[in-house]
Design a protein around this motif. Structure first.
Motif, PDB file in Angstrom:
ATOM      1  N   SER A 138       0.861  -1.103   0.130  1.00  0.00           N
ATOM      2  CA  SER A 138       0.027   0.120   0.058  1.00  0.00           C
ATOM      3  C   SER A 138       0.822   1.101  -0.250  1.00  0.00           C
ATOM      4  O   SER A 138       1.719   1.576   0.926  1.00  0.00           O
ATOM      5  CB  SER A 138      -0.847   0.079   1.184  1.00  0.00           C
ATOM      6  OG  SER A 138      -1.919   1.099   1.246  1.00  0.00           O
ATOM      7  N   ILE A 139       0.793   1.936  -1.134  1.00  0.00           N
ATOM      8  CA  ILE A 139       1.676   3.291  -1.013  1.00  0.00           C
ATOM      9  C   ILE A 139       0.767   4.593  -1.171  1.00  0.00           C
ATOM     10  O   ILE A 139      -0.041   4.694  -2.131  1.00  0.00           O
ATOM     11  CB  ILE A 139       2.310   3.266  -2.501  1.00  0.00           C
ATOM     12  CG1 ILE A 139       3.007   1.934  -2.496  1.00  0.00           C
ATOM     13  CG2 ILE A 139       3.442   4.300  -2.555  1.00  0.00           C
ATOM     14  CD1 ILE A 139       3.919   1.454  -3.807  1.00  0.00           C
ATOM     15  N   ALA A 140       0.787   5.485  -0.209  1.00  0.00           N
ATOM     16  CA  ALA A 140       0.115   6.413  -0.325  1.00  0.00           C
ATOM     17  C   ALA A 140       0.358   7.689  -1.294  1.00  0.00           C
ATOM     18  O   ALA A 140      -0.393   8.393  -1.740  1.00  0.00           O
ATOM     19  CB  ALA A 140       0.097   7.157   1.047  1.00  0.00           C
ATOM     20  N   GLU A 141       1.749   7.762  -1.791  1.00  0.00           N
ATOM     21  CA  GLU A 141       2.119   8.492  -2.536  1.00  0.00           C
ATOM     22  C   GLU A 141       3.699   7.956  -3.529  1.00  0.00           C
ATOM     23  O   GLU A 141       4.261   7.469  -2.810  1.00  0.00           O
ATOM     24  CB  GLU A 141       2.568  10.070  -1.959  1.00  0.00           C
ATOM     25  CG  GLU A 141       3.143  10.991  -2.993  1.00  0.00           C
ATOM     26  CD  GLU A 141       3.439  12.347  -2.359  1.00  0.00           C
ATOM     27  OE1 GLU A 141       3.876  13.117  -3.085  1.00  0.00           O
ATOM     28  OE2 GLU A 141       3.306  12.413  -1.221  1.00  0.00           O
ATOM     29  N   THR A 142       3.551   8.193  -4.707  1.00  0.00           N
ATOM     30  CA  THR A 142       4.544   7.583  -5.414  1.00  0.00           C
ATOM     31  C   THR A 142       5.155   8.727  -6.212  1.00  0.00           C
ATOM     32  O   THR A 142       4.313   9.328  -7.042  1.00  0.00           O
ATOM     33  CB  THR A 142       4.017   6.275  -6.476  1.00  0.00           C
ATOM     34  OG1 THR A 142       3.444   5.647  -5.560  1.00  0.00           O
ATOM     35  CG2 THR A 142       5.232   5.577  -7.004  1.00  0.00           C
ATOM     36  N   ARG A 143       6.375   8.872  -6.459  1.00  0.00           N
ATOM     37  CA  ARG A 143       6.903   9.707  -7.419  1.00  0.00           C
ATOM     38  C   ARG A 143       8.329   9.210  -7.910  1.00  0.00           C
ATOM     39  O   ARG A 143       8.852   8.485  -7.521  1.00  0.00           O
ATOM     40  CB  ARG A 143       7.463  11.119  -6.608  1.00  0.00           C
ATOM     41  CG  ARG A 143       6.518  11.755  -5.642  1.00  0.00           C
ATOM     42  CD  ARG A 143       6.632  13.283  -5.364  1.00  0.00           C
ATOM     43  NE  ARG A 143       7.093  14.152  -6.298  1.00  0.00           N
ATOM     44  CZ  ARG A 143       6.006  14.676  -6.724  1.00  0.00           C
ATOM     45  NH1 ARG A 143       4.796  14.780  -6.075  1.00  0.00           N
ATOM     46  NH2 ARG A 143       6.127  15.567  -8.075  1.00  0.00           N
TER      47      ARG A 143
END
Length: 312
Positions: A24-29
């Motif tokens: 589970s990844i809240a934000e990916t950059r």
């Protein structure tokens, strides 16, 4: 760009190193690029890897994979049935590097596709499978672009409608508005074929678009039908009498008797579209045509009335 390219070239040997995991990844950059939030489960299996419960929110798109995304070891191919939900495409498309050629209240994509390599190695030129597209309450906008932007010039009717014969400025002058768009296409290694004609339905007009597009060399081999509601007093009556050669010798009176009913219901205009995505060539074919067939201007009015005169 180098980081993106590296991710896309992940090879089949990576499969053996992937762990059983819930992610589970809240934000990916990736560099300066925002790739949104993701959740999925990784499940290594004897035949490769399954990615279960894949969901993401990124760049204006709600993505959900139906069933599992499968990366098969024997063929080194990935396949998935994917649902995409979007709002205004004029806001979504630029986030993906495309020109804002289309605005909509909402849009969706349902696709069942496969491609070589890892799940990240998606390229249009190597896709195989089916895709359905729908959009509601919007308008085609004028948008120019090169390279990848040209793919969406297929959905930007501005370049096409500017080259239509006769004067349809009241319909296309400010961009083609629509109530609904529905399209079902098949991809086969760079060739996109309409399984059924794409229908762009509006209050004052209806477009049907069929044929195929080569997304590698960007060539078009397609046809389009424009249908307009008319009254028998409108100029399309005179236009058709001028095109239908046998009626010229009989006179306007006979033409009125033969054509009154279809003209009071609808007039349809069939066009052939060739050339390239960035420079479509539009050629008028006939009135009262149907996709894949249709009457030529020299055919008799009686045949038209008994066949496809209602532009069904």
């Amino acid at each position: 760009e180098e980081e993106v390219a590296a991710l896309k070239t992940i090879d089949a040997e990576t499969m053996a190193r992937l762990p059983l995991a819930e992610v589970s990844i809240a934000e990916t950059r990736l560099g300066d690029e925002d790739l949104g939030s993701w959740s999925f489960a990784i499940e290594p299996v004897s035949t490769g890897v399954r990615f279960r419960d894949v969901r993401a929110t990124l760049k204006g798109v709600q993505l959900e994979v139906q069933d599992d995304l499968v990366w098969d070891a024997a063929s080194n191919r990935s396949n998935a049935a994917v649902s995409l939900q979007m709002g205004d495409l004029a806001e979504v498309l630029p986030q993906w590097g495309y020109a804002a050629s289309l605005e909509s209240e909402r849009a969706s994509v349902q696709a069942d596709l496969s491609w070589p390599g890892s799940p990240l190695n998606i390229t249009v030129a190597e896709l195989v499978g089916d895709l359905s597209f729908a959009a509601d309450n919007g308008r085609f906008l004028e948008a120019d672009g090169t390279g990848a932007l040209r793919i969406f010039s297929l959905l930007n009717f501005t370049a096409i409608t500017k080259r239509l014969s006769f004067d349809f400025s009241d319909i296309v002058g400010k961009g083609v508005s629509f109530d609904t768009i529905r399209a079902d296409v098949a991809f086969d290694n760079g060739v996109m074929r309409f399984r059924e004609p794409m229908v762009v339905d509006g209050t004052g007009s209806k477009f049907q678009f069929g044929g195929q597009v080569d997304l590698v060399d960007e060539s078009l081999d397609s046809e389009m039908i424009l249908t307009l509601p008319v009254g028998r007093g409108l100029p399309w009556y005179a236009v058709y009498v001028g095109l239908a050669n046998p009626l010229l010798g009989v006179g306007v009176l006979v033409g009125e008797r033969v054509l009154r009913k279809p003209l009071e219901q609808a007039s349809s205009f069939k066009y052939r579209i060739t050339g390239e995505l960035g420079d479509p060539q539009v050629e008028f074919v006939s009135m009262f045509g149907e996709m894949g067939q249709g009457a030529e201007p020299g055919e008799s009015g009686a045949e038209l009335e008994g066949g496809n005169a209602d532009a069904r």
